[in-house]
Design an enzyme around this catalytic site. Structure first.
Site, PDB file in Angstrom:
ATOM      1  N   LYS A 223       0.805  -1.217   0.000  1.00  0.00           N
ATOM      2  CA  LYS A 223       0.000   0.000   0.000  1.00  0.00           C
ATOM      3  C   LYS A 223       0.840   1.270   0.000  1.00  0.00           C
ATOM      4  O   LYS A 223       0.307   2.355   0.182  1.00  0.00           O
ATOM      5  CB  LYS A 223      -0.892   0.009   1.254  1.00  0.00           C
ATOM      6  CG  LYS A 223      -1.867  -1.159   1.300  1.00  0.00           C
ATOM      7  CD  LYS A 223      -2.998  -0.862   2.264  1.00  0.00           C
ATOM      8  CE  LYS A 223      -3.930  -2.030   2.382  1.00  0.00           C
ATOM      9  NZ  LYS A 223      -3.399  -3.083   3.243  1.00  0.00           N
TER      10      LYS A 223
ATOM     11  N   MET B  53      -5.321 -17.570  -8.699  1.00  0.00           N
ATOM     12  CA  MET B  53      -4.786 -16.192  -8.728  1.00  0.00           C
ATOM     13  C   MET B  53      -3.923 -15.942  -9.974  1.00  0.00           C
ATOM     14  O   MET B  53      -3.777 -16.819 -10.821  1.00  0.00           O
ATOM     15  CB  MET B  53      -3.969 -15.929  -7.463  1.00  0.00           C
ATOM     16  CG  MET B  53      -4.782 -15.534  -6.256  1.00  0.00           C
ATOM     17  SD  MET B  53      -3.685 -15.076  -4.885  1.00  0.00           S
ATOM     18  CE  MET B  53      -4.872 -14.287  -3.787  1.00  0.00           C
ATOM     19  N   GLY B  54      -3.340 -14.764 -10.046  1.00  0.00           N
ATOM     20  CA  GLY B  54      -2.460 -14.450 -11.171  1.00  0.00           C
ATOM     21  C   GLY B  54      -2.615 -13.043 -11.717  1.00  0.00           C
ATOM     22  O   GLY B  54      -1.942 -12.665 -12.665  1.00  0.00           O
TER      23      GLY B  54
ATOM     24  N   HIS C  54      -5.632 -16.942  -1.083  1.00  0.00           N
ATOM     25  CA  HIS C  54      -4.295 -16.775  -0.493  1.00  0.00           C
ATOM     26  C   HIS C  54      -3.660 -18.086  -0.043  1.00  0.00           C
ATOM     27  O   HIS C  54      -2.486 -18.096   0.324  1.00  0.00           O
ATOM     28  CB  HIS C  54      -4.367 -15.765   0.657  1.00  0.00           C
ATOM     29  CG  HIS C  54      -4.684 -14.386   0.166  1.00  0.00           C
ATOM     30  ND1 HIS C  54      -5.967 -13.984  -0.110  1.00  0.00           N
ATOM     31  CD2 HIS C  54      -3.878 -13.339  -0.146  1.00  0.00           C
ATOM     32  CE1 HIS C  54      -5.945 -12.740  -0.559  1.00  0.00           C
ATOM     33  NE2 HIS C  54      -4.688 -12.324  -0.595  1.00  0.00           N
ATOM     34  N   ILE C  55      -4.427 -19.177  -0.089  1.00  0.00           N
ATOM     35  CA  ILE C  55      -3.821 -20.491   0.171  1.00  0.00           C
ATOM     36  C   ILE C  55      -2.650 -20.700  -0.795  1.00  0.00           C
ATOM     37  O   ILE C  55      -1.645 -21.319  -0.454  1.00  0.00           O
ATOM     38  CB  ILE C  55      -4.888 -21.598  -0.006  1.00  0.00           C
ATOM     39  CG1 ILE C  55      -5.876 -21.537   1.156  1.00  0.00           C
ATOM     40  CG2 ILE C  55      -4.259 -22.986  -0.127  1.00  0.00           C
ATOM     41  CD1 ILE C  55      -7.079 -22.432   0.989  1.00  0.00           C
TER      42      ILE C  55
ATOM     43  N   THR D 294       6.321  -2.967  -6.713  1.00  0.00           N
ATOM     44  CA  THR D 294       7.460  -2.691  -5.826  1.00  0.00           C
ATOM     45  C   THR D 294       8.695  -2.295  -6.631  1.00  0.00           C
ATOM     46  O   THR D 294       9.427  -1.363  -6.262  1.00  0.00           O
ATOM     47  CB  THR D 294       7.751  -3.945  -4.972  1.00  0.00           C
ATOM     48  OG1 THR D 294       6.551  -4.299  -4.272  1.00  0.00           O
ATOM     49  CG2 THR D 294       8.871  -3.709  -3.982  1.00  0.00           C
TER      50      THR D 294
ATOM     51  N   ARG E  23      -0.550 -18.578  -1.787  1.00  0.00           N
ATOM     52  CA  ARG E  23       0.619 -17.768  -1.432  1.00  0.00           C
ATOM     53  C   ARG E  23       1.266 -18.200  -0.121  1.00  0.00           C
ATOM     54  O   ARG E  23       2.328 -17.717   0.246  1.00  0.00           O
ATOM     55  CB  ARG E  23       0.183 -16.308  -1.281  1.00  0.00           C
ATOM     56  CG  ARG E  23       0.555 -15.472  -2.454  1.00  0.00           C
ATOM     57  CD  ARG E  23      -0.157 -14.177  -2.518  1.00  0.00           C
ATOM     58  NE  ARG E  23      -0.119 -13.322  -1.358  1.00  0.00           N
ATOM     59  CZ  ARG E  23      -0.730 -12.133  -1.334  1.00  0.00           C
ATOM     60  NH1 ARG E  23      -1.358 -11.696  -2.404  1.00  0.00           N
ATOM     61  NH2 ARG E  23      -0.691 -11.384  -0.258  1.00  0.00           N
TER      62      ARG E  23
ATOM     63  N   ASP F 121       2.633 -14.643  -9.472  1.00  0.00           N
ATOM     64  CA  ASP F 121       1.980 -14.481 -10.779  1.00  0.00           C
ATOM     65  C   ASP F 121       2.912 -14.783 -11.958  1.00  0.00           C
ATOM     66  O   ASP F 121       2.445 -14.980 -13.076  1.00  0.00           O
ATOM     67  CB  ASP F 121       1.447 -13.050 -10.941  1.00  0.00           C
ATOM     68  CG  ASP F 121       0.525 -12.644  -9.801  1.00  0.00           C
ATOM     69  OD1 ASP F 121      -0.084 -13.542  -9.203  1.00  0.00           O
ATOM     70  OD2 ASP F 121       0.420 -11.434  -9.509  1.00  0.00           O
TER      71      ASP F 121
ATOM     72  N   GLU G 247      -8.223 -15.677 -12.103  1.00  0.00           N
ATOM     73  CA  GLU G 247      -9.043 -14.605 -11.500  1.00  0.00           C
ATOM     74  C   GLU G 247      -9.214 -13.410 -12.447  1.00  0.00           C
ATOM     75  O   GLU G 247     -10.184 -12.654 -12.340  1.00  0.00           O
ATOM     76  CB  GLU G 247      -8.443 -14.139 -10.174  1.00  0.00           C
ATOM     77  CG  GLU G 247      -7.046 -13.526 -10.326  1.00  0.00           C
ATOM     78  CD  GLU G 247      -6.441 -13.031  -9.028  1.00  0.00           C
ATOM     79  OE1 GLU G 247      -7.075 -13.126  -7.973  1.00  0.00           O
ATOM     80  OE2 GLU G 247      -5.290 -12.532  -9.087  1.00  0.00           O
TER      81      GLU G 247
HETATM   82  O1  F6P Z   1       0.315 -10.497  -7.037  1.00  0.00           O
HETATM   83  C1  F6P Z   1       0.105 -11.584  -6.198  1.00  0.00           C
HETATM   84  C2  F6P Z   1      -1.370 -11.720  -5.881  1.00  0.00           C
HETATM   85  O2  F6P Z   1      -1.555 -12.818  -5.019  1.00  0.00           O
HETATM   86  C3  F6P Z   1      -2.272 -11.817  -7.107  1.00  0.00           C
HETATM   87  O3  F6P Z   1      -2.270 -13.102  -7.688  1.00  0.00           O
HETATM   88  C4  F6P Z   1      -3.583 -11.393  -6.522  1.00  0.00           C
HETATM   89  O4  F6P Z   1      -4.441 -10.849  -7.513  1.00  0.00           O
HETATM   90  C5  F6P Z   1      -3.185 -10.315  -5.553  1.00  0.00           C
HETATM   91  O5  F6P Z   1      -1.838 -10.558  -5.207  1.00  0.00           O
HETATM   92  C6  F6P Z   1      -4.014 -10.248  -4.305  1.00  0.00           C
HETATM   93  O6  F6P Z   1      -3.583  -9.178  -3.550  1.00  0.00           O
HETATM   94  P1  F6P Z   1      -4.040  -8.940  -2.031  1.00  0.00           P
HETATM   95  O7  F6P Z   1      -3.387  -9.993  -1.202  1.00  0.00           O
HETATM   96  O8  F6P Z   1      -3.571  -7.577  -1.719  1.00  0.00           O
HETATM   97  O9  F6P Z   1      -5.521  -9.090  -1.998  1.00  0.00           O
END
Ligand code: F6P
Length: 373
Positions: free
Chosen positions: A77, A193-194, A296-297, A129, A299, A151, A246
């Site tokens: 952010k 995701m992606g 988020h699983i 970033t 990640r 991604d 997504e």
């Molecule tokens: O860029 C990585 C990612 O996990 C994307 O795949 C996804 O769209 C986004 O971040 C989600 O972001 P946040 O965790 O801020 O909701």
């Protein structure tokens, strides 16, 4: 050899499997090989702005490479070049027209780095970033980028770290819903995701033997997807696996937005397309359809061995670049080799997308996969 005595490492953007393995590699290489001092900048650019720096020793990074997330924390952010003005309570301020008021506070960060005696700043990040990384580099900060994102959408590197773990989780998700699909003769839709790139859904979809893969790069016609599933059904296959990115767009070009995060430099959060696709397919095909969003699983948790090795290679290479004084560069994987590329060039591409005519799409199509095109 450049005159480098103290380096700093920062993790920015969304957390990603392998961040800790990079931190461990950077700290160990810097201290054991070169006798440098290493600082960790906590909470991404937020910490750079607020001077939240901590010393890192080899003990601090022992045992961390198997752990997901980042011991330095992260934030997606904080763009210090366009930083929302806030009141004393931290509430974002708006002008009389309701627009957020932004300031460029990047000089504060540069001063913080100078005051802490930091000779090189190693930034683990994706395009957001590293866009700020490029801008700090333009201001004379000795920046080195390390390509992080599940991604895999950064240019000039074949793979970013975290991607392998994320597609392994997504593949496992597809494998697991197959059980219910087969038992209940259902259409099982898995949202992957992606962001704007379909790499994750494409790789996981091929690995997980999906019948349908929907990605942002190939707008889908839901009627064509339904025809494919009906044809499979008529041929005797009474369940289907659908991998949906997504960011997938239908032929009208619409993608499904979950929410807008006003306080984020990249405000659009995607999500929800899986449920929409499942509802439409249920109506068109006449089989029960269910959607699962992995979210988020994908990640979280332990990085794969492949990601840990890639992270170690990137961390090592980043310190080597610092010692050579090669700044404004990002470490990259091209073929089997670790090399380095210009951060300017990486950011000028913005998002590296799947080629709809490329080899991976052809491989999937040869397996009978429909992209809805
Ligand atoms: O860029 C990585 C990612 O996990 C994307 O795949 C996804 O769209 C986004 O971040 C989600 O972001 P946040 O965790 O801020 O909701």
């Amino acid at each position: 050899m450049a005159d480098i005595k103290r380096i700093a490492i920062m993790t920015g953007g969304g957390d990603c499997p392998g961040l800790n393995a990079v931190i461990r590699a950077v700290v160990n290489t810097a201290i054991r090989k070169y006798g440098l001092e290493v600082m960790g900048i906590r909470h991404g650019y937020h910490g750079l702005y607020h001077g939240d720096f901590i010393p890192l020793t080899t003990d601090d990074v022992s045992e961390i490479s198997t752990i997901g997330g980042t011991i330095l924390y992260s934030s997606n952010k904080d763009n210090l070049f366009k930083y929302p003005r806030k009141d004393a309570e931290g509430k974002i301020l708006k002008d009389e027209n309701g627009n957020i008021v932004y300031d460029d506070v990047s000089d504060v960060a540069v001063e913080n780095l100078k005051a802490a005696g930091i000779d090189a700043l190693l930034i683990c990040g994706g395009d957001g970033t590293l866009t700020s990384g490029r801008d700090f580099s333009r201001k004379g900060v000795n920046v080195i980028g390390i390509p992080k994102t599940i991604d895999n959408d950064l240019a000039l590197t074949d793979y970013t770290f975290g991607f392998d773990t994320a597609i392994s989780v997504a593949t496992d998700g597809l494998d697991r819903v197959r059980t219910t699909g087969r038992s209940h003769h259902r259409i099982m839709v898995v949202e992957i995701m992606g962001r704007g790139a379909g790499w994750m859904a494409l790789h996981a979809g091929i690995a997980g033997a999906a019948d349908v893969i929907l990605i942002p790069e190939i707008p889908y016609d839901i009627n064509k997807v339904a025809e494919k599933i009906k044809a499979d059904k008529e041929a005797g296959k009474d369940f289907s696996i659908v991998a949906v990115s997504e960011g997938a767009k239908d032929i009208s070009g619409e993608r499904v937005i979950l929410k807008i995060r006003e306080d984020s430099p990249d405000p659009i959060r995607l999500g929800g397309v899986g449920a929409i696709v499942a509802d439409k397919l249920e109506a068109l095909v006449g089989s029960e359809a269910r959607a699962t969003t992995l979210g988020h699983i994908q990640r979280g948790g332990t990085p794969t061995a492949h990601d840990r090795v890639l992270s170690a290679r990137y961390g090592y290479a980043a310190v080597e670049l610092a010692m050579k004084g090669k700044f404004g560069r990002m470490v990259a994987l091209q073929g089997d080799d670790i090399t380095d590329v210009s951060i300017e060039d990486v950011i000028s591409v913005h998002t590296e997308n799947v080629d709809p005519q490329g080899e991976l799409v052809s491989v999937a199509k040869a397996m009978g996969v429909s992209f809805g095109d």
